[in-house]
Write an enzyme that holds these catalytic residues in place. Sequence first.
Site: not given
Length: 242
Positions: A7, A52, A57, A152
Amino acid sequence: MRQIVLDTETTGLSAETGDRIIEIGCVELVSRKLTGNNKHFYLNPGRDSHEDALKVHGISNEFLRDKPKFAQVADELLDYLQDAEIIIHNAAFDVGFLNKELELIGRPAFRSFVGSITDTLAMAKEMYPGKRNSLDALCDRLGVDNSGRTLHGALLDAELLADVYINLTRGQDALLIDLSPSDTVAGITTQVDLRQFTLPVLLASDQEHEAHEAVLQQLDKASGGKTLWRLFSAAEAAKPVA
């Protein structure tokens, strides 16, 4: 078989307009089991993250200032990934960014280094048509604990995706007992003859039939009326009774 669940986190949504990778997380599976041989990089992208993206994250621009550039970790990353099956959720996004990073340092495309790429988003859409198939949605559906995922993060998301992938592909393997050498006594494995048991036949209730029909209707809609189960059932019904 060696598999790497991968990822990334990025400064934004478009590699083609200058966004870059800021984090890469990799989790290794061998024979569908976690090995603990993982890789994790934070990277200095040479630019700020979009507002954004920061909300997604939470990795600040200041935190990344002293981190290595992608070029500095590329060899280590590619050696680690070499010839493995790479498992990614929404692979087009991550591979697009990896391709751009490799292009910027004069290296071939990502696919040339790895054995294959498996997209778990495509898998999930095929298995659950018409449903939400984000990583969080799949964790909820498959019973994977994602309570620690407030933001995230590439390594955390790769770890969660590894559990999701194992559940997505479990199938009949879930019914088998995996005996390692430590599970045996003096090298002897006990086998049970299942023929000695009489198993009851449990018929579906009316409510279960209705739920099954509702799922088939969803599949009919998604497949344009080409649901294999209906075709199989029709063929079976047409067979002459012996």
